[in-house]
Write a protein that holds these residues in place. Structure first.
Motif, PDB file in Angstrom:
ATOM      1  N   VAL A  18     -10.629  -0.612 -60.914  1.00 30.87           N
ATOM      2  CA  VAL A  18      -9.664  -0.767 -61.865  1.00 30.87           C
ATOM      3  C   VAL A  18      -9.379  -2.458 -62.561  1.00 30.87           C
ATOM      4  CG1 VAL A  18      -7.796  -1.485 -60.116  1.00 30.87           C
ATOM      5  CG2 VAL A  18      -7.178  -0.432 -62.177  1.00 30.87           C
ATOM      6  N   PRO A  19      -9.823  -3.340 -61.749  1.00 27.48           N
ATOM      7  CA  PRO A  19      -9.857  -4.696 -62.317  1.00 27.48           C
ATOM      8  C   PRO A  19     -10.609  -4.813 -63.538  1.00 27.48           C
ATOM      9  CG  PRO A  19     -10.476  -4.793 -60.028  1.00 27.48           C
ATOM     10  CD  PRO A  19     -10.668  -3.245 -60.389  1.00 27.48           C
ATOM     11  N   ASN A  20     -11.790  -3.772 -63.902  1.00 26.22           N
ATOM     12  CA  ASN A  20     -12.587  -3.792 -64.901  1.00 26.22           C
ATOM     13  C   ASN A  20     -12.572  -2.768 -65.803  1.00 26.22           C
ATOM     14  OD1 ASN A  20     -13.905  -5.822 -65.904  1.00 26.22           O
ATOM     15  ND2 ASN A  20     -15.920  -5.330 -64.959  1.00 26.22           N
ATOM     16  N   ARG A 163     -28.026  -3.415 -59.301  1.00 25.93           N
ATOM     17  CA  ARG A 163     -27.734  -4.534 -59.547  1.00 25.93           C
ATOM     18  C   ARG A 163     -26.911  -4.987 -60.591  1.00 25.93           C
ATOM     19  NH1 ARG A 163     -32.722  -5.981 -59.286  1.00 25.93           N
ATOM     20  NH2 ARG A 163     -32.851  -6.186 -61.630  1.00 25.93           N
ATOM     21  N   PHE A 164     -27.045  -4.326 -61.720  1.00 22.70           N
ATOM     22  CA  PHE A 164     -26.250  -4.686 -63.044  1.00 22.70           C
ATOM     23  C   PHE A 164     -24.916  -4.139 -62.651  1.00 22.70           C
ATOM     24  CE2 PHE A 164     -25.591  -3.169 -67.600  1.00 22.70           C
ATOM     25  CZ  PHE A 164     -24.679  -4.075 -67.818  1.00 22.70           C
ATOM     26  N   LEU A 165     -24.662  -3.120 -62.260  1.00 20.84           N
ATOM     27  CA  LEU A 165     -23.454  -2.372 -62.090  1.00 20.84           C
ATOM     28  C   LEU A 165     -22.533  -3.157 -60.912  1.00 20.84           C
ATOM     29  CD1 LEU A 165     -24.022   1.301 -62.637  1.00 20.84           C
ATOM     30  CD2 LEU A 165     -22.858  -0.217 -64.198  1.00 20.84           C
ATOM     31  N   ALA A 166     -23.459  -3.432 -59.699  1.00 16.51           N
ATOM     32  CA  ALA A 166     -22.836  -3.907 -58.695  1.00 16.51           C
ATOM     33  C   ALA A 166     -22.236  -5.358 -59.025  1.00 16.51           C
ATOM     34  CB  ALA A 166     -23.724  -4.150 -57.623  1.00 16.51           C
ATOM     35  N   ARG A 167     -22.703  -6.215 -59.949  1.00 16.05           N
ATOM     36  CA  ARG A 167     -22.513  -7.337 -60.246  1.00 16.05           C
ATOM     37  C   ARG A 167     -21.118  -7.227 -61.235  1.00 16.05           C
ATOM     38  NH1 ARG A 167     -28.341 -10.256 -60.902  1.00 16.05           N
ATOM     39  NH2 ARG A 167     -28.555 -10.723 -58.884  1.00 16.05           N
ATOM     40  N   LEU A 168     -21.473  -6.529 -62.338  1.00 17.64           N
ATOM     41  CA  LEU A 168     -20.410  -6.286 -63.167  1.00 17.64           C
ATOM     42  C   LEU A 168     -18.996  -5.859 -62.603  1.00 17.64           C
ATOM     43  CD1 LEU A 168     -20.112  -6.444 -66.430  1.00 17.64           C
ATOM     44  CD2 LEU A 168     -20.454  -3.776 -66.554  1.00 17.64           C
ATOM     45  N   PHE A 169     -19.115  -4.949 -61.756  1.00 12.02           N
ATOM     46  CA  PHE A 169     -17.560  -4.435 -61.078  1.00 12.02           C
ATOM     47  C   PHE A 169     -17.482  -5.015 -59.640  1.00 12.02           C
ATOM     48  CE2 PHE A 169     -18.996  -1.321 -64.211  1.00 12.02           C
ATOM     49  CZ  PHE A 169     -17.871  -1.025 -64.885  1.00 12.02           C
ATOM     50  N   ALA A 170     -18.325  -6.011 -59.205  1.00  8.35           N
ATOM     51  CA  ALA A 170     -18.312  -6.656 -58.122  1.00  8.35           C
ATOM     52  C   ALA A 170     -18.117  -5.562 -56.995  1.00  8.35           C
ATOM     53  CB  ALA A 170     -17.219  -7.614 -58.120  1.00  8.35           C
ATOM     54  N   VAL A 171     -18.947  -4.656 -56.839  1.00 11.05           N
ATOM     55  CA  VAL A 171     -18.812  -3.424 -56.185  1.00 11.05           C
ATOM     56  C   VAL A 171     -19.389  -3.849 -54.485  1.00 11.05           C
ATOM     57  CG1 VAL A 171     -19.659  -1.060 -55.485  1.00 11.05           C
ATOM     58  CG2 VAL A 171     -19.252  -1.881 -57.959  1.00 11.05           C
ATOM     59  N   ASP A 172     -18.553  -4.255 -53.632  1.00 12.69           N
ATOM     60  CA  ASP A 172     -19.122  -4.252 -52.258  1.00 12.69           C
ATOM     61  C   ASP A 172     -19.848  -3.342 -51.257  1.00 12.69           C
ATOM     62  OD1 ASP A 172     -18.113  -6.744 -52.185  1.00 12.69           O
ATOM     63  OD2 ASP A 172     -16.162  -6.007 -51.533  1.00 12.69           O
ATOM     64  N   GLU A 173     -19.842  -2.088 -51.969  1.00  9.52           N
ATOM     65  CA  GLU A 173     -20.501  -0.788 -51.284  1.00  9.52           C
ATOM     66  C   GLU A 173     -21.741  -0.983 -51.216  1.00  9.52           C
ATOM     67  OE1 GLU A 173     -18.631   2.066 -50.147  1.00  9.52           O
ATOM     68  OE2 GLU A 173     -20.243   2.588 -49.278  1.00  9.52           O
ATOM     69  N   GLY A 226     -17.941 -12.090 -70.312  1.00 11.23           N
ATOM     70  CA  GLY A 226     -16.581 -12.220 -70.297  1.00 11.23           C
ATOM     71  C   GLY A 226     -15.903 -11.113 -69.535  1.00 11.23           C
ATOM     72  N   HIS A 227     -16.654 -10.184 -68.837  1.00  8.24           N
ATOM     73  CA  HIS A 227     -16.136  -8.927 -67.974  1.00  8.24           C
ATOM     74  C   HIS A 227     -16.783  -8.864 -66.747  1.00  8.24           C
ATOM     75  CE1 HIS A 227     -13.886  -7.421 -71.538  1.00  8.24           C
ATOM     76  NE2 HIS A 227     -14.824  -7.973 -72.301  1.00  8.24           N
ATOM     77  N   CYS A 228     -17.617  -9.748 -66.517  1.00  6.76           N
ATOM     78  CA  CYS A 228     -18.335  -9.730 -65.155  1.00  6.76           C
ATOM     79  C   CYS A 228     -17.565 -10.192 -64.032  1.00  6.76           C
ATOM     80  CB  CYS A 228     -19.656 -10.570 -65.413  1.00  6.76           C
ATOM     81  SG  CYS A 228     -20.865 -10.453 -63.941  1.00  6.76           S
ATOM     82  N   LEU A 229     -17.200  -9.286 -63.119  1.00 11.01           N
ATOM     83  CA  LEU A 229     -16.463  -9.958 -61.995  1.00 11.01           C
ATOM     84  C   LEU A 229     -17.237 -10.676 -61.059  1.00 11.01           C
ATOM     85  CD1 LEU A 229     -14.224  -6.560 -61.066  1.00 11.01           C
ATOM     86  CD2 LEU A 229     -13.899  -8.589 -62.389  1.00 11.01           C
ATOM     87  N   ALA A 230     -18.254 -10.540 -60.774  1.00  9.48           N
ATOM     88  CA  ALA A 230     -19.290 -11.290 -59.967  1.00  9.48           C
ATOM     89  C   ALA A 230     -19.231 -12.784 -60.327  1.00  9.48           C
ATOM     90  CB  ALA A 230     -20.638 -10.619 -59.818  1.00  9.48           C
ATOM     91  N   LEU A 231     -19.578 -12.762 -61.910  1.00 12.07           N
ATOM     92  CA  LEU A 231     -19.623 -13.926 -62.529  1.00 12.07           C
ATOM     93  C   LEU A 231     -18.220 -14.750 -62.268  1.00 12.07           C
ATOM     94  CD1 LEU A 231     -21.433 -16.173 -64.255  1.00 12.07           C
ATOM     95  CD2 LEU A 231     -20.422 -15.133 -66.137  1.00 12.07           C
ATOM     96  N   ALA A 232     -17.090 -14.032 -62.539  1.00 13.12           N
ATOM     97  CA  ALA A 232     -15.988 -14.849 -62.651  1.00 13.12           C
ATOM     98  C   ALA A 232     -15.679 -15.067 -61.040  1.00 13.12           C
ATOM     99  CB  ALA A 232     -14.621 -13.535 -62.620  1.00 13.12           C
TER     100      ALA A 232
END
Ligand code: SF4
Length: 379
Positions: A18-20, A163-173, A226-232
Motif C-alpha cells: 500500500v505505501p507504493n 531484486r528489482f521488485l523487492a527493492r522498489l516495494f521494500a518486500v521483506d518476504e 522517486g518511488h523506490c521504498l528501499a532507496l527511501a
C-alpha cells in the motif's frame, strides 16, 4: 496504459504494497520507455521463434549473458531447429554444451526436442500447459517462451525481477520460499502491461540485469528512484531478503590421467559417468572420490588405487586443488598423471573404462573440471 488491480490482490498484499500503490498506473509505461533506450541487442530478442527462445532461456539459466551468447550462437548454428536437435546424437549435443556446466539442461533439451517431434509433429506447442509439460521446462521457462513468442500474459520472474521488485516495494518476504515466489509472481502479474506481455517481461529482466544490479545499482539515474521504498529507507543493500537454507557439502575428487605409451601415440583411459546427476553421460579420468581430504599415502591405500595401478606406476601431481562450486556441493579436485614404461593398468582393464588415443580426447564430452585440466595441459 490501463491497469486493473484486483480486489483479491489488494486484500492479500495490501499491507505490503500500500505505501507504493501510486506507482501502479504508470509503472509499465516508464519501464518500457527505459527498455526502448537501454536494452541490449541480443539475438534472442525481438524474435518469436519459440525454439530459439527456449534454447536461449535454458542456456541463460545458470550462465551470464556474455558467456552464454557464444554458446547460443554455436548451438543454434549446429542445431537450428527442433528437428535437427531431436535427431542429433546425445554425444554431439553434450559436446556443444561443454563448458556451460549443468549438463542436465542439455539432456533435457534433447529429450524435449524428441517429444516435440514425436508428439507434436515437430511443431513447438503454443499452449502454456503443453510447453510446461516438456522435460526441463519449469514455470519460469514456460512463461518466458509463451510470453516472448506469443505475448501470453504469464509473468516471468527471475533473480533480476525479484531484486528489482523487492527493492522498489521494500518486500521483506524471502524470495527463495514458495510463498515468496508466489507473491512476487502475483505482483509482477499485476504490474504487467498485458497487451505487451513479452516486451514487459523482457524489460523487467533487463532492468534488474542492467539498472537495479545486485551490488552497484545506480539509483541516481533510476527512473523509479522517486518511488523506490528501499532507496527511501536507505536500505537498498538489504533487499532482496533470502532465507538461504541450502546446505553445501564438501567433496574431494582425485583424478588420474593415465599416459600409456610414447608421446604422439599415447593412450589414456576414460570412464563415462552413468549415475544420475548433473554430469551423467560425461567422460572423466579414473576418479577416487572422498568425503574427507586424502594425502597421497591415504590415496594409495584405497581399494580402487590398488586395483588400478601396478607397483611401478609413477605419479606426478599436476593440479593440487581446483575448487568447483555447485549449488549443493563444493568439489576440491586434484589431478595426477600416471606413467609407466610398461603400461599402467592391470589387465584386464576394468569393464567400465575405455582406452582411447590421447589425441582423440576432444571427441568426448567432459565436465567443467576435466575441461579445466585439459585446457591447462594445452596452454
Ligand atoms: S532506485 Fe535503485 S534500488 Fe530502487 S529500483 Fe532504482 S536502481 Fe533499484
Amino acid at each position: 496504459m490501463l491497469f486493473f488491480v484486483t480486489e483479491k490482490f489488494y486484500s492479500t498484499f495490501f499491507c505490503i504494497f500500500v505505501p507504493n500503490m501510486k506507482i501502479f498506473p504508470f509503472f509499465a509505461q516508464k519501464l518500457l520507455e527505459w527498455y526502448q533506450i537501454s536494452q541490449r541487442n541480443l539475438p534472442w530478442r525481438g524474435i518469436n521463434d519459440p525454439y530459439k527462445i527456449w534454447v536461449s532461456e535454458i542456456i541463460l539459466q545458470q550462465t551470464q549473458v556474455k558467456q552464454g551468447l557464444e554458446y547460443y550462437n554455436r548451438f543454434i548454428a549446429r542445431f537450428p531447429d527442433v528437428k535437427s536437435l531431436a535427431e542429433a546424437d546425445e554425444q554431439a549435443v553434450l559436446l556443444h554444451w561443454q563448458g556451460l556446466g549443468y549438463y542436465s539442461r542439455a539432456r533435457n533439451l534433447h529429450f524435449a526436442a524428441k517429444t516435440i517431434l514425436q508428439e507434436h509433429n515437430g511443431v513447438f506447442p503454443n499452449e502454456y500447459q503443453a510447453v510446461r509439460n516438456l522435460k526441463g521446462i519449469g514455470e519460469y521457462t514456460a512463461a518466458a517462451i509463451t510470453s516472448f513468442a506469443w505475448n501470453m500474459p504469464y509473468p516471468v520472474v527471475d533473480g533480476n525481477v525479484f531484486r528489482f521488485l523487492a527493492r522498489l516495494f521494500a518486500v521483506d518476504e524471502p524470495v527463495d520460499t514458495g510463498r515468496g515466489k508466489k507473491l512476487f509472481t502475483q505482483l509482477a502479474g499485476e504490474l504487467m502491461d498485458k497487451p505487451h506481455a513479452g516486451q514487459f517481461n523482457q524489460a523487467m529482466i533487463e532492468f534488474g540485469a542492467l539498472q537495479c544490479t545486485p551490488t552497484t545499482p545506480d539509483c541516481s539515474i533510476c527512473p523509479f528512484a522517486g518511488h523506490c521504498l528501499a532507496l527511501a529507507q536507505n536500505a537498498v543493500a538489504n533487499y532482496p531478503v533470502k532465507q538461504n537454507k541450502t546446505q553445501t557439502k564438501n567433496l574431494y575428487f582425485y583424478y588420474f590421467h593415465i599416459i600409456e605409451g610414447i608421446a604422439g601415440q599415447a593412450h589414456t583411459y576414460l570412464k563415462k559417468r552413468t549415475e544420475k546427476g548433473i554430469w551423467q553421460n560425461l567422460f572423466e579420468f579414473p576418479l577416487i572420490e572422498s568425503e574427507t581430504p586424502l594425502n597421497f599415502d591415504e590415496l594409495s591405500q584405497t581399494e580402487s588405487f590398488q586395483s588400478w595401478f601396478p607397483q611401478n606406476a609413477q605419479f606426478k601431481l599436476i593440479i593440487d586443488t581446483k575448487k568447483h562450486v555447485l549449488s549443493h556441493r563444493v568439489i576440491y579436485a586434484t589431478f595426477y598423471t600416471v606413467t609407466s614404461r610398461r603400461g599402467v593398468l592391470h589387465t584386464p582393464i576394468p569393464p567400465n573404462f575405455i582406452k582411447i588415443p590421447s589425441n582423440e580426447i576432444d571427441q568426448y564430452p567432459v565436465h567443467r573440471l576435466m575441461q579445466y585440466y585439459l585446457e591447462s595441459q594445452t596452454s
